[in-house]
Design a protein around this motif. Structure first.
Motif, PDB file in Angstrom:
ATOM      1  N   HIS A  18       0.826  -1.201   0.000  1.00 16.01           N
ATOM      2  CA  HIS A  18       0.000   0.000   0.000  1.00 16.01           C
ATOM      3  C   HIS A  18       0.866   1.261   0.000  1.00 16.01           C
ATOM      4  CE1 HIS A  18      -2.912   3.004   1.538  1.00 16.01           C
ATOM      5  NE2 HIS A  18      -3.730   2.342   0.749  1.00 16.01           N
ATOM      6  N   LEU A  19       1.924   1.251   0.799  1.00 16.05           N
ATOM      7  CA  LEU A  19       2.842   2.405   0.822  1.00 16.05           C
ATOM      8  C   LEU A  19       3.446   2.655  -0.560  1.00 16.05           C
ATOM      9  CD1 LEU A  19       4.809   2.043   4.172  1.00 16.05           C
ATOM     10  CD2 LEU A  19       3.379   3.964   3.467  1.00 16.05           C
ATOM     11  N   THR A  20       3.721   1.574  -1.265  1.00 13.81           N
ATOM     12  CA  THR A  20       4.339   1.672  -2.583  1.00 13.81           C
ATOM     13  C   THR A  20       3.359   2.097  -3.669  1.00 13.81           C
ATOM     14  OG1 THR A  20       5.856  -0.091  -1.944  1.00 13.81           O
ATOM     15  CG2 THR A  20       5.689   0.391  -4.292  1.00 13.81           C
ATOM     16  N   LEU A  21       2.120   1.618  -3.592  1.00  9.49           N
ATOM     17  CA  LEU A  21       1.181   1.802  -4.703  1.00  9.49           C
ATOM     18  C   LEU A  21      -0.021   2.697  -4.423  1.00  9.49           C
ATOM     19  CD1 LEU A  21       1.145  -1.880  -6.016  1.00  9.49           C
ATOM     20  CD2 LEU A  21       2.416   0.063  -6.949  1.00  9.49           C
ATOM     21  N   LYS A  22      -0.143   3.219  -3.212  1.00  7.28           N
ATOM     22  CA  LYS A  22      -1.329   4.033  -2.896  1.00  7.28           C
ATOM     23  C   LYS A  22      -1.437   5.282  -3.764  1.00  7.28           C
ATOM     24  CE  LYS A  22       0.707   6.639   0.900  1.00  7.28           C
ATOM     25  NZ  LYS A  22       0.631   6.956   2.311  1.00  7.28           N
ATOM     26  N   TRP A  23      -0.337   5.722  -4.335  1.00  4.54           N
ATOM     27  CA  TRP A  23      -0.347   6.907  -5.194  1.00  4.54           C
ATOM     28  C   TRP A  23      -1.317   6.732  -6.362  1.00  4.54           C
ATOM     29  CZ3 TRP A  23       0.820   6.308 -10.305  1.00  4.54           C
ATOM     30  CH2 TRP A  23       1.499   5.135 -10.656  1.00  4.54           C
ATOM     31  N   MET A  24      -1.582   5.497  -6.752  1.00  7.06           N
ATOM     32  CA  MET A  24      -2.454   5.244  -7.898  1.00  7.06           C
ATOM     33  C   MET A  24      -3.891   5.698  -7.640  1.00  7.06           C
ATOM     34  SD  MET A  24      -0.961   1.580  -9.144  1.00  7.06           S
ATOM     35  CE  MET A  24      -1.185   1.704 -10.920  1.00  7.06           C
ATOM     36  N   CYS A  25      -4.281   5.794  -6.385  1.00  2.00           N
ATOM     37  CA  CYS A  25      -5.649   6.205  -6.051  1.00  2.00           C
ATOM     38  C   CYS A  25      -5.699   7.489  -5.231  1.00  2.00           C
ATOM     39  CB  CYS A  25      -6.362   5.085  -5.290  1.00  2.00           C
ATOM     40  SG  CYS A  25      -6.734   3.644  -6.296  1.00  2.00           S
ATOM     41  N   ASN A  26      -4.562   8.108  -4.952  1.00  6.96           N
ATOM     42  CA  ASN A  26      -4.548   9.316  -4.115  1.00  6.96           C
ATOM     43  C   ASN A  26      -5.438  10.432  -4.657  1.00  6.96           C
ATOM     44  OD1 ASN A  26      -2.967   8.378  -2.056  1.00  6.96           O
ATOM     45  ND2 ASN A  26      -1.095   9.339  -2.755  1.00  6.96           N
ATOM     46  N   ASP A  27      -5.390  10.675  -5.957  1.00  7.66           N
ATOM     47  CA  ASP A  27      -6.236  11.720  -6.549  1.00  7.66           C
ATOM     48  C   ASP A  27      -7.715  11.410  -6.349  1.00  7.66           C
ATOM     49  OD1 ASP A  27      -3.986  13.077  -7.367  1.00  7.66           O
ATOM     50  OD2 ASP A  27      -4.130  12.459  -9.465  1.00  7.66           O
ATOM     51  N   TYR A  28      -8.065  10.130  -6.472  1.00 10.72           N
ATOM     52  CA  TYR A  28      -9.451   9.725  -6.269  1.00 10.72           C
ATOM     53  C   TYR A  28      -9.886   9.981  -4.824  1.00 10.72           C
ATOM     54  CZ  TYR A  28      -9.928   7.348 -10.795  1.00 10.72           C
ATOM     55  OH  TYR A  28     -10.033   7.041 -12.128  1.00 10.72           O
ATOM     56  N   TRP A  29      -9.024   9.661  -3.874  1.00 12.08           N
ATOM     57  CA  TRP A  29      -9.378   9.884  -2.475  1.00 12.08           C
ATOM     58  C   TRP A  29      -9.552  11.368  -2.178  1.00 12.08           C
ATOM     59  CZ3 TRP A  29     -11.657   6.866   0.702  1.00 12.08           C
ATOM     60  CH2 TRP A  29     -11.517   5.484   0.588  1.00 12.08           C
ATOM     61  N   GLU A  30      -8.711  12.199  -2.754  1.00 10.58           N
ATOM     62  CA  GLU A  30      -8.840  13.650  -2.553  1.00 10.58           C
ATOM     63  C   GLU A  30     -10.166  14.150  -3.112  1.00 10.58           C
ATOM     64  OE1 GLU A  30      -5.360  15.546  -4.165  1.00 10.58           O
ATOM     65  OE2 GLU A  30      -4.029  14.425  -2.814  1.00 10.58           O
ATOM     66  N   LYS A  31     -10.486  13.733  -4.315  1.00 13.66           N
ATOM     67  CA  LYS A  31     -11.741  14.142  -4.952  1.00 13.66           C
ATOM     68  C   LYS A  31     -12.940  13.603  -4.174  1.00 13.66           C
ATOM     69  CE  LYS A  31     -14.468  15.606  -8.266  1.00 13.66           C
ATOM     70  NZ  LYS A  31     -14.848  16.989  -8.360  1.00 13.66           N
ATOM     71  N   LEU A  32     -12.851  12.347  -3.751  1.00 14.42           N
ATOM     72  CA  LEU A  32     -13.949  11.744  -2.995  1.00 14.42           C
ATOM     73  C   LEU A  32     -14.186  12.486  -1.683  1.00 14.42           C
ATOM     74  CD1 LEU A  32     -16.079   9.564  -2.592  1.00 14.42           C
ATOM     75  CD2 LEU A  32     -14.281   8.101  -1.629  1.00 14.42           C
ATOM     76  N   GLU A  33     -13.125  12.865  -1.007  1.00 12.61           N
ATOM     77  CA  GLU A  33     -13.278  13.573   0.263  1.00 12.61           C
ATOM     78  C   GLU A  33     -13.963  14.925   0.057  1.00 12.61           C
ATOM     79  OE1 GLU A  33     -10.882  14.283   4.394  1.00 12.61           O
ATOM     80  OE2 GLU A  33      -9.695  14.066   2.568  1.00 12.61           O
ATOM     81  N   LEU A  34     -13.616  15.619  -1.020  1.00 12.67           N
ATOM     82  CA  LEU A  34     -14.285  16.895  -1.327  1.00 12.67           C
ATOM     83  C   LEU A  34     -15.774  16.683  -1.568  1.00 12.67           C
ATOM     84  CD1 LEU A  34     -11.682  18.554  -3.736  1.00 12.67           C
ATOM     85  CD2 LEU A  34     -12.250  19.271  -1.387  1.00 12.67           C
ATOM     86  N   VAL A  35     -16.118  15.703  -2.373  1.00 12.85           N
ATOM     87  CA  VAL A  35     -17.520  15.432  -2.678  1.00 12.85           C
ATOM     88  C   VAL A  35     -18.263  14.963  -1.428  1.00 12.85           C
ATOM     89  CG1 VAL A  35     -19.061  13.941  -4.030  1.00 12.85           C
ATOM     90  CG2 VAL A  35     -17.053  14.956  -5.117  1.00 12.85           C
ATOM     91  N   TYR A  36     -17.639  14.097  -0.672  1.00 11.09           N
ATOM     92  CA  TYR A  36     -18.214  13.597   0.576  1.00 11.09           C
ATOM     93  C   TYR A  36     -18.539  14.753   1.524  1.00 11.09           C
ATOM     94  CZ  TYR A  36     -18.249  11.250   5.160  1.00 11.09           C
ATOM     95  OH  TYR A  36     -18.566  10.806   6.425  1.00 11.09           O
ATOM     96  N   ASN A  37     -17.584  15.634   1.725  1.00 12.56           N
ATOM     97  CA  ASN A  37     -17.794  16.780   2.623  1.00 12.56           C
ATOM     98  C   ASN A  37     -18.857  17.739   2.082  1.00 12.56           C
ATOM     99  OD1 ASN A  37     -15.955  15.957   4.579  1.00 12.56           O
ATOM    100  ND2 ASN A  37     -14.254  16.934   3.536  1.00 12.56           N
ATOM    101  N   GLU A  38     -18.898  17.894   0.780  1.00 10.44           N
ATOM    102  CA  GLU A  38     -19.917  18.743   0.158  1.00 10.44           C
ATOM    103  C   GLU A  38     -21.313  18.180   0.405  1.00 10.44           C
ATOM    104  OE1 GLU A  38     -21.532  19.195  -4.300  1.00 10.44           O
ATOM    105  OE2 GLU A  38     -19.377  19.557  -4.089  1.00 10.44           O
ATOM    106  N   ILE A  39     -21.470  16.889   0.206  1.00  9.75           N
ATOM    107  CA  ILE A  39     -22.783  16.242   0.400  1.00  9.75           C
ATOM    108  C   ILE A  39     -23.175  16.265   1.867  1.00  9.75           C
ATOM    109  CG2 ILE A  39     -24.047  14.061   0.239  1.00  9.75           C
ATOM    110  CD1 ILE A  39     -22.430  13.469  -2.320  1.00  9.75           C
ATOM    111  N   LYS A  40     -22.222  15.999   2.747  1.00  7.84           N
ATOM    112  CA  LYS A  40     -22.501  15.952   4.191  1.00  7.84           C
ATOM    113  C   LYS A  40     -22.931  17.306   4.739  1.00  7.84           C
ATOM    114  CE  LYS A  40     -21.246  13.369   7.336  1.00  7.84           C
ATOM    115  NZ  LYS A  40     -21.790  12.347   8.205  1.00  7.84           N
ATOM    116  N   SER A  41     -22.421  18.403   4.145  1.00 11.64           N
ATOM    117  CA  SER A  41     -22.734  19.731   4.699  1.00 11.64           C
ATOM    118  C   SER A  41     -23.905  20.390   4.051  1.00 11.64           C
ATOM    119  CB  SER A  41     -21.551  20.661   4.566  1.00 11.64           C
ATOM    120  OG  SER A  41     -21.162  20.809   3.223  1.00 11.64           O
TER     121      SER A  41
END
Length: 125
Positions: free
Chosen positions: A102-125
């Protein structure tokens, strides 16, 4: 991570997170779908990140490294059975291997997690 898993509560999260591992570019609607599944679940955003790391990632990460990876969606029954099987084989050595990979390959989904967190917080608020 909980010692005993409620598989029925986990399934929608597993299926939603599997989109991160498709050989496609996710759209705004995909992030909204995943965020809504997290909000509907009994899990916090951070707990879902742990579910991804220890449950979904070990099973689906190889798809992102495959030249002809899956792009249309994973069979839900296969996905759930594969995750359950992976969890049943889990021991300390495998957990350490997952953390290293995971430490080696998590970069492959980092952009997705950032985008998901923004959308998640937008929906929650």
């Amino acid at each position: 991570m909980k010692d005993t898993l409620n598989i029925e509560e986990r399934k929608p999260i597993w299926v939603a997170l599997s989109d991160f591992y498709l050989d496609t570019e996710l759209q705004e609607s995909d992030f909204r779908y995943i965020a809504s599944k997290i909000i509907e679940s009994p899990y916090s955003f951070e707990e879902v990140r742990e579910i991804d790391k220890y449950e979904v990632f070990p099973v689906l990460q190889p798809n992102l490294l495959n030249v002809a990876g899956e792009w249309s969606g994973f069979d839900e029954e296969w996905l759930i059975n594969s995750i359950i099987e992976s969890l049943s084989k889990r021991n300390t050595v495998r957990k350490i291997a997952i953390e290293s990979l995971h430490l080696t390959l998590k970069w492959m989904c980092n952009d997705y997690w950032e985008k998901l967190e923004l959308v998640y917080n937008e929906i929650k608020s």
